[in-house]
Design an enzyme around this catalytic site. Structure first.
Site, mmCIF file in Angstrom:
data_model
loop_
_atom_site.group_PDB
_atom_site.id
_atom_site.type_symbol
_atom_site.label_atom_id
_atom_site.label_comp_id
_atom_site.label_asym_id
_atom_site.label_seq_id
_atom_site.Cartn_x
_atom_site.Cartn_y
_atom_site.Cartn_z
ATOM 1 N N LYS A 183 11.707 47.599 -25.996
ATOM 2 C CA LYS A 183 12.203 46.269 -26.358
ATOM 3 C C LYS A 183 12.090 45.364 -25.133
ATOM 4 O O LYS A 183 12.843 45.489 -24.178
ATOM 5 C CB LYS A 183 13.662 46.367 -26.820
ATOM 6 C CG LYS A 183 14.100 45.222 -27.755
ATOM 7 C CD LYS A 183 14.237 43.857 -27.123
ATOM 8 C CE LYS A 183 15.487 43.715 -26.278
ATOM 9 N NZ LYS A 183 15.620 42.287 -25.764
ATOM 10 N N GLY A 225 24.596 47.036 -18.770
ATOM 11 C CA GLY A 225 24.550 48.459 -18.428
ATOM 12 C C GLY A 225 25.834 49.179 -18.789
ATOM 13 O O GLY A 225 25.818 50.310 -19.289
ATOM 14 N N CYS A 278 16.376 42.184 -8.649
ATOM 15 C CA CYS A 278 17.660 42.897 -8.594
ATOM 16 C C CYS A 278 17.959 43.414 -7.183
ATOM 17 O O CYS A 278 19.114 43.524 -6.785
ATOM 18 C CB CYS A 278 17.676 44.049 -9.598
ATOM 19 S SG CYS A 278 16.212 45.077 -9.558
ATOM 20 N N GLY A 285 18.461 45.855 -16.099
ATOM 21 C CA GLY A 285 19.051 44.558 -16.416
ATOM 22 C C GLY A 285 20.390 44.400 -15.733
ATOM 23 O O GLY A 285 20.645 44.997 -14.684
ATOM 24 N N SER A 286 21.266 43.616 -16.340
ATOM 25 C CA SER A 286 22.540 43.279 -15.708
ATOM 26 C C SER A 286 23.516 44.447 -15.770
ATOM 27 O O SER A 286 23.457 45.289 -16.668
ATOM 28 C CB SER A 286 23.162 42.060 -16.402
ATOM 29 O OG SER A 286 23.627 42.415 -17.691
ATOM 30 N N THR A 287 24.438 44.449 -14.809
ATOM 31 C CA THR A 287 25.470 45.483 -14.781
ATOM 32 C C THR A 287 26.363 45.395 -16.016
ATOM 33 O O THR A 287 26.799 46.417 -16.554
ATOM 34 C CB THR A 287 26.302 45.344 -13.488
ATOM 35 O OG1 THR A 287 25.441 45.611 -12.369
ATOM 36 C CG2 THR A 287 27.460 46.324 -13.449
ATOM 37 N N GLU A 288 26.615 44.163 -16.506
ATOM 38 C CA GLU A 288 27.472 43.996 -17.687
ATOM 39 C C GLU A 288 26.871 44.709 -18.893
ATOM 40 O O GLU A 288 27.565 45.452 -19.602
ATOM 41 C CB GLU A 288 27.661 42.504 -18.006
ATOM 42 C CG GLU A 288 28.451 41.723 -16.982
ATOM 43 C CD GLU A 288 27.662 41.426 -15.701
ATOM 44 O OE1 GLU A 288 28.304 41.210 -14.658
ATOM 45 O OE2 GLU A 288 26.413 41.438 -15.743
ATOM 46 N N GLU A 299 19.145 50.887 -14.291
ATOM 47 C CA GLU A 299 18.823 50.201 -13.031
ATOM 48 C C GLU A 299 19.386 48.801 -13.177
ATOM 49 O O GLU A 299 18.882 48.007 -13.961
ATOM 50 C CB GLU A 299 17.309 50.213 -12.792
ATOM 51 C CG GLU A 299 16.940 49.879 -11.357
ATOM 52 C CD GLU A 299 16.536 48.435 -11.189
ATOM 53 O OE1 GLU A 299 17.403 47.647 -10.756
ATOM 54 O OE2 GLU A 299 15.392 48.092 -11.475
ATOM 55 N N GLU A 355 26.183 38.538 -8.082
ATOM 56 C CA GLU A 355 24.721 38.431 -8.110
ATOM 57 C C GLU A 355 24.331 37.080 -8.714
ATOM 58 O O GLU A 355 24.652 36.794 -9.874
ATOM 59 C CB GLU A 355 24.117 39.574 -8.936
ATOM 60 C CG GLU A 355 22.599 39.573 -8.908
ATOM 61 C CD GLU A 355 21.995 40.736 -9.686
ATOM 62 O OE1 GLU A 355 20.983 41.278 -9.223
ATOM 63 O OE2 GLU A 355 22.531 41.088 -10.751
#
Length: 475
Positions: A181, A238, A289, A233-236, A255, A386
């Site tokens: 995706k 993740g 990142c 992608g973003s930590t949120e 990651e 970030e």
């Protein structure tokens, strides 16, 4: 001072269709729902194409196609799988100019970066993992490691084709099949890759590409017949993925975000360090990142280094991503530009001093000038969060121990850079920095043979190198 005449790369090499479906089982198919998204050129806000939005039923079709193809692909000798992956690598090289233009149009990054950084690395990853396909029993994961099954992969918009290569190449080499995706703002190179799979005669269903936004990615991650989830992608997001797969048998690599420290000692070659700082945070508009978004500079050279850095930033050219002279391209989306502006305004409000070179901004598109904040405290949002844009926060230190403490004072741990002429100091720092990658007198150097990944809120698992195989093998 020399003026640079425009040197635009031609758009004519790229054939963008007005509308795209989903790539499932080796064929282009229409989505079962009515949903369509537009992908735009961030430098001009021009609509490039309409792209299908895959719903849960579409994702299920893709996963079932991948499951069926897995029986054939996984049973194939590694040397045969390697032939297909080598073929993909060669086609990417042959079509590199076209793919670079397409990436810059859809993403906003300068053509020099797409052409000279992204595309060579994309091909190199496929070549590298093609070489592993018949050597898996020698990779150190047991005498007969087996593929996991169907890999559900969700990739970001900052390096669309490179992140695809990081994930698809090792998955295929290990005998897995893929449902990918791409990001909703940058789907075009992934859709071009679907055509490359057909051109390489890859068996139907081995690679499936479903486009859409977050709900499509969530459907891929949550599908019960997906054996492996890979996300960048973003930590949120993740965190949401980690929660959704908790308690399942799915293997996961994440990651995520970063807030890397680029640390300059007083004995460093300052001109070289300035180039590394610029590359560390202004490459790809800071949409990286592992960007060196925090500059830690030793007090004794801080003033000299900042003067040199400001002089260098005054020579950067912001503008048309397809112009070969451009250094700073467009911000990928209006939403990302709003986030960069919000955090930059917060930096000023909290007392940091903001500086940007004189920089004409185009009337259309999403743009943000290269920006440096001095007088930054550890408590400031711009030092903790970030930003994912061309914004550098500058802090100072006196001793190596203080540099380590400040560098590690972050929930992230993806990368770091150290600039010093002393090898012993370099090694001392590297052993104490909690970062997955520590660069020495350079920054943002990538190689398919070298593993990449983070600690803490920067995720877990490694991509690249021999380590990158483990995520796709039942060890």
């Amino acid at each position: 001072m020399f003026e640079y005449a425009p040197a635009p790369e031609s758009r004519d090499i790229v054939d963008i269709k007005p509308s795209y479906g989903l790539f499932i089982n080796g064929e282009w198919v229409e989505p079962l729902g009515e949903g369509r998204d537009k992908t735009v050129n961030p430098a001009s806000e021009e609509v490039l194409a309409e792209v299908a939005v895959a719903g849960e039923a579409d994702v299920d079709r893709a996963v079932q196609a991948a499951r069926k193809a897995f029986t054939v692909w996984s049973a194939m000798p590694g040397s045969e799988r390697a032939k297909y992956i080598f073929r993909i690598a060669r086609i990417i090289q042959e079509r590199a100019r076209e793919l670079a233009v397409l990436e810059s149009l859809d993403n906003g990054k300068p053509i020099r970066e797409s052409r000279d950084v992204d595309l060579p690395l994309v091909a190199a990853h496929f070549f590298y993992y093609a070489g592993w396909a018949d050597k898996l029993s020698y990779a150190g994961f047991g005498p007969s490691p087996q593929p996991l099954g169907v890999a559900g992969q969700v990739i970001p918009w900052n390096f669309p084709l490179l992140m695809l290569a990081w994930k698809v190449a090792p998955a295929l080499a290990c005998g897995n099949t893929v449902v990918l995706k791409p990001a909703e703002t940058t789907p075009l190179t992934a859709l071009a890759f679907a055509e490359i799979c057909r051109q390489a005669d890859l068996p139907p269903g081995v690679v499936n590409i479903v486009t859409g936004a977050g709900s499509t990615g969530a459907a891929v991650v949550a599908h019960p017949d997906v054996d492996k989830v890979a996300f960048t992608g973003s930590t949120e997001v993740g965190r949401l993925i980690a929660r959704s797969v908790a308690g399942s048998r799915k293997k996961v690599t994440l990651e995520l975000g970063g807030k890397a420290a680029n640390i300059v000692f007083e004995d460093a070659a300052l001109d070289q360090a300035v180039e590394g700082i610029v590359n560390g945070i202004f490459f790809n508009q800071g949409h990286v990142c592992c960007a060196g978004s925090r500059l830690l500079v030793q007090e004794s050279v801080a003033e000299e280094l900042l003067d040199a850095l400001k002089r260098r930033l005054s020579t950067l050219r912001l503008g048309d991503p397809l112009d070969k002279n451009t250094d700073i391209g467009a911000i990928n989306s209006a939403a990302q530009l709003a986030k960069i502006r919000e955090l930059s305004d917060a930096g000023e409000a909290e007392g940091a001093e903001r500086w940007s070179p004189a920089c004409p901004i185009p009337d259309k598109g999403f743009w943000f000038p290269p920006t440096v904040f001095t007088g930054v405290a550890q408590s400031h949002r711009i030092a903790r969060e970030e930003i994912f844009g061309p914004v550098l926060s500058v802090l100072t230190f006196r001793t190596p121990a203080e540099a380590v403490e400040k560098a590690n004072n972050t929930p992230y741990g993806l990368s770091a850079g150290v600039w010093t002429e002393k090898g012993s100091l370099m090694l001392w720092m590297a052993s104490r920095l909690r970062a997955g990658v520590v660069w020495s007198n350079t920054f943002n150097k990538f190689d398919p043979t070298s593993p990449f990944g983070g600690y803490k809120e920067s995720g877990y698992g490694r991509e690249g190198g021999r380590h990158g195989l483990e995520a796709y093998l039942a060890v």
